[in-house]
Structures are given as C-alpha cells and as structure tokens.
Motif scaffolding. Structure first.
Motif, PDB file in Angstrom:
ATOM      1  N   THR A  33       0.836  -1.466  -0.115  1.00 20.22           N
ATOM      2  CA  THR A  33       0.429  -0.593  -0.172  1.00 20.22           C
ATOM      3  C   THR A  33       0.756   1.397   0.371  1.00 20.22           C
ATOM      4  N   MET A  34       0.214   2.225  -0.972  1.00 18.85           N
ATOM      5  CA  MET A  34       1.669   3.375  -0.424  1.00 18.85           C
ATOM      6  C   MET A  34       1.118   4.260  -0.409  1.00 18.85           C
ATOM      7  N   GLY A  35       1.627   4.933   0.404  1.00 17.70           N
ATOM      8  CA  GLY A  35       1.217   6.475   1.872  1.00 17.70           C
ATOM      9  C   GLY A  35       2.225   7.866   0.980  1.00 17.70           C
ATOM     10  N   TRP A  36       0.765   8.460   1.775  1.00 19.30           N
ATOM     11  CA  TRP A  36       1.780   9.732   1.750  1.00 19.30           C
ATOM     12  C   TRP A  36       1.496  10.481   2.749  1.00 19.30           C
ATOM     13  N   GLU A  46       3.511  13.733   9.782  1.00 18.56           N
ATOM     14  CA  GLU A  46       2.127  13.003   9.364  1.00 18.56           C
ATOM     15  C   GLU A  46       1.038  12.011   8.568  1.00 18.56           C
ATOM     16  N   PHE A  47       0.504  11.680   9.156  1.00 15.43           N
ATOM     17  CA  PHE A  47       0.120  10.936   7.820  1.00 15.43           C
ATOM     18  C   PHE A  47      -1.046  11.565   7.119  1.00 15.43           C
ATOM     19  N   VAL A  48      -1.555  10.968   5.626  1.00 16.88           N
ATOM     20  CA  VAL A  48      -1.894  12.202   4.974  1.00 16.88           C
ATOM     21  C   VAL A  48      -2.845  11.632   4.295  1.00 16.88           C
ATOM     22  N   ALA A  49      -2.035  10.473   2.858  1.00 16.36           N
ATOM     23  CA  ALA A  49      -3.536   9.660   2.500  1.00 16.36           C
ATOM     24  C   ALA A  49      -2.479   8.665   1.758  1.00 16.36           C
ATOM     25  N   SER A  50      -4.116   7.663   1.429  1.00 17.16           N
ATOM     26  CA  SER A  50      -2.862   5.871   0.994  1.00 17.16           C
ATOM     27  C   SER A  50      -3.843   5.783  -0.296  1.00 17.16           C
ATOM     28  N   GLY A  55      -6.537  -2.843  -7.220  1.00 15.37           N
ATOM     29  CA  GLY A  55      -7.961  -2.254  -6.468  1.00 15.37           C
ATOM     30  C   GLY A  55      -7.916  -0.763  -6.381  1.00 15.37           C
ATOM     31  N   GLY A  56      -7.152  -0.573  -5.859  1.00 15.25           N
ATOM     32  CA  GLY A  56      -7.181   1.674  -6.144  1.00 15.25           C
ATOM     33  C   GLY A  56      -7.543   1.917  -4.926  1.00 15.25           C
ATOM     34  N   GLY A  57      -8.235   1.362  -3.824  1.00 18.28           N
ATOM     35  CA  GLY A  57      -8.971   1.348  -2.930  1.00 18.28           C
ATOM     36  C   GLY A  57      -7.726   2.669  -2.139  1.00 18.28           C
ATOM     37  N   THR A  58      -9.095   4.410  -1.474  1.00 18.60           N
ATOM     38  CA  THR A  58      -8.287   5.052  -0.655  1.00 18.60           C
ATOM     39  C   THR A  58      -8.449   5.017  -0.052  1.00 18.60           C
ATOM     40  N   TYR A  59      -7.452   6.225   1.038  1.00 15.45           N
ATOM     41  CA  TYR A  59      -8.124   6.889   2.383  1.00 15.45           C
ATOM     42  C   TYR A  59      -6.968   8.087   2.257  1.00 15.45           C
ATOM     43  N   HIS A  60      -8.418   9.383   2.961  1.00 17.07           N
ATOM     44  CA  HIS A  60      -7.548  10.358   3.127  1.00 17.07           C
ATOM     45  C   HIS A  60      -7.808  10.750   4.289  1.00 17.07           C
ATOM     46  N   ALA A  61      -6.641  11.039   5.177  1.00 15.24           N
ATOM     47  CA  ALA A  61      -6.310  11.420   6.649  1.00 15.24           C
ATOM     48  C   ALA A  61      -7.228  12.731   6.450  1.00 15.24           C
ATOM     49  N   VAL A  93       7.800  19.522   4.550  1.00 14.83           N
ATOM     50  CA  VAL A  93       8.354  18.232   3.325  1.00 14.83           C
ATOM     51  C   VAL A  93       6.979  16.992   3.399  1.00 14.83           C
ATOM     52  N   TYR A  94       6.948  16.210   2.263  1.00 12.59           N
ATOM     53  CA  TYR A  94       5.348  14.929   1.450  1.00 12.59           C
ATOM     54  C   TYR A  94       7.003  14.005   1.295  1.00 12.59           C
ATOM     55  N   PHE A  95       6.439  13.260   1.740  1.00 15.67           N
ATOM     56  CA  PHE A  95       7.034  11.649   1.312  1.00 15.67           C
ATOM     57  C   PHE A  95       6.607  10.759   1.028  1.00 15.67           C
ATOM     58  N   CYS A  96       6.908   9.484   0.359  1.00 18.49           N
ATOM     59  CA  CYS A  96       6.192   8.899  -0.238  1.00 18.49           C
ATOM     60  C   CYS A  96       6.174   7.427   0.151  1.00 18.49           C
ATOM     61  N   ALA A  97       5.857   7.093   0.672  1.00 16.68           N
ATOM     62  CA  ALA A  97       6.315   5.216   1.467  1.00 16.68           C
ATOM     63  C   ALA A  97       4.897   4.284   0.601  1.00 16.68           C
ATOM     64  N   ALA A  98       5.864   3.379   1.153  1.00 15.71           N
ATOM     65  CA  ALA A  98       5.233   2.052   1.070  1.00 15.71           C
ATOM     66  C   ALA A  98       5.120   0.961   2.074  1.00 15.71           C
ATOM     67  N   VAL A  99       4.428   0.524   2.410  1.00 16.93           N
ATOM     68  CA  VAL A  99       3.764  -0.315   3.345  1.00 16.93           C
ATOM     69  C   VAL A  99       3.446  -1.935   2.627  1.00 16.93           C
ATOM     70  N   MET A 100       3.932  -2.470   3.261  1.00 10.14           N
ATOM     71  CA  MET A 100       3.001  -4.464   2.922  1.00 10.14           C
ATOM     72  C   MET A 100       1.914  -4.613   3.456  1.00 10.14           C
ATOM     73  N   GLY A 101       0.944  -5.033   2.216  1.00  9.55           N
ATOM     74  CA  GLY A 101      -0.054  -5.859   2.667  1.00  9.55           C
ATOM     75  C   GLY A 101      -0.582  -4.402   2.262  1.00  9.55           C
ATOM     76  N   VAL A 102      -2.785  -4.269   2.668  1.00  8.65           N
ATOM     77  CA  VAL A 102      -3.161  -3.528   2.360  1.00  8.65           C
ATOM     78  C   VAL A 102      -3.212  -2.846   3.813  1.00  8.65           C
ATOM     79  N   LYS A 103      -3.704  -1.555   3.907  1.00  7.58           N
ATOM     80  CA  LYS A 103      -3.471  -0.733   4.459  1.00  7.58           C
ATOM     81  C   LYS A 103      -4.981   0.722   4.767  1.00  7.58           C
ATOM     82  N   LEU A 104      -5.333   0.813   5.718  1.00 10.65           N
ATOM     83  CA  LEU A 104      -5.868   2.213   5.437  1.00 10.65           C
ATOM     84  C   LEU A 104      -5.342   3.582   5.617  1.00 10.65           C
ATOM     85  N   THR A 105      -5.094   3.474   6.864  1.00  8.65           N
ATOM     86  CA  THR A 105      -4.006   4.517   7.594  1.00  8.65           C
ATOM     87  C   THR A 105      -2.702   3.545   7.696  1.00  8.65           C
ATOM     88  N   ILE A 106      -1.766   4.080   7.947  1.00  8.96           N
ATOM     89  CA  ILE A 106      -0.578   4.172   8.039  1.00  8.96           C
ATOM     90  C   ILE A 106       0.395   5.122   9.125  1.00  8.96           C
TER      91      ILE A 106
END
Length: 124
Positions: A33-36, A46-50, A55-61, A93-106
């Motif tokens: 799952t990709m996160g910003w 701070e988590f912003v979005a994933s 499937g393209g499932g999204t979640y926004h803080a 500063v905005y960071f992109c990140a990757a977490v293994m598996g399916v996550k909503l909030t990271i």
C-alpha cells in the motif's frame, strides 16, 4: 526491494494547487500500500493519504479530505497526490512510502520504504 522517487514540490501561493508524483520500482511493489506523509518543521511526520495498487482503494486523513486526492497509474508505476486549495499550514516536506499489505491508515513507523521527500511551501 522497492525504490521510491518523489517529484513535483515547490513554492505555491495560498489557494493554489500542486501535484506530487511518486515513481515506484522493484519486483513486488504491487504488494504494498502506498502512502503520503508530510513533516513540517518541528513537528512529527503526519499521515496524509493512502492507496493500494490493486483495486485502487484510497483513504484520506481528515486534514486532507476535500482538498487532497491520491491516485495511481499502474502502467506508469506512479502514485500522485493532487493538492488543491493549499494553505500556509500545508507547508512541509512530503514523503511517499510503501507498507507491505493492504492498509487504510498508516502509522509513521510502519512503512518499509520511503522516498527522499519533496518540499512544498505555501506562501500567504
């Protein structure tokens, strides 16, 4: 191994828009799952979005809902963060990140991989 490279930051006036990009590479990046995230001076990251690749499932803080939109282009292996109606408090500063598996909030300690970050400065 997953490599992440952000681009698209810069200086923008309040009320303006910026689109950040995060190009991913690696053999199994679709398993993540990709996160910003963002980090302002003197503040915690701070988590912003994933978004998921499959499937393209999204979640926004809450801080991002209604103004920011996360999306992805599987063919380009790129994740985007469209930021509209920017405010000075979005400066970070905005960071992109990757977490293994399916996550909503990271949580900030969960990603296995991080990009180098890109600065977004919103002037008033």
């Amino acid at each position: 191994q997953v490599q992440l490279v952000e681009s698209g930051g810069g200086l923008v006036q309040a009320g303006g828009s910026v689109r950040l990009s995060c190009a991913a590479s690696g053999r199994t990046f679709t398993s993540y799952t990709m996160g910003w995230f963002r980090q302002a001076p003197g503040k915690e990251r701070e988590f912003v979005a994933s978004i998921t690749w499959i499937g393209g499932g999204t979640y926004h803080a809450d801080s991002a809902k209604g103004r920011f939109t996360v999306s992805r282009d599987n063919a380009k292996k790129t994740v985007y963060l469209q930021m509209d109606s920017l405010k000075p408090e979005d400066t970070a500063v905005y960071f992109c990140a990757a977490v293994m598996g399916v996550k909503l909030t990271i949580k900030s300690d969960e990603p296995q991989y991080w990009g180098q970050g890109t600065q977004v400065t919103v002037s008033s």
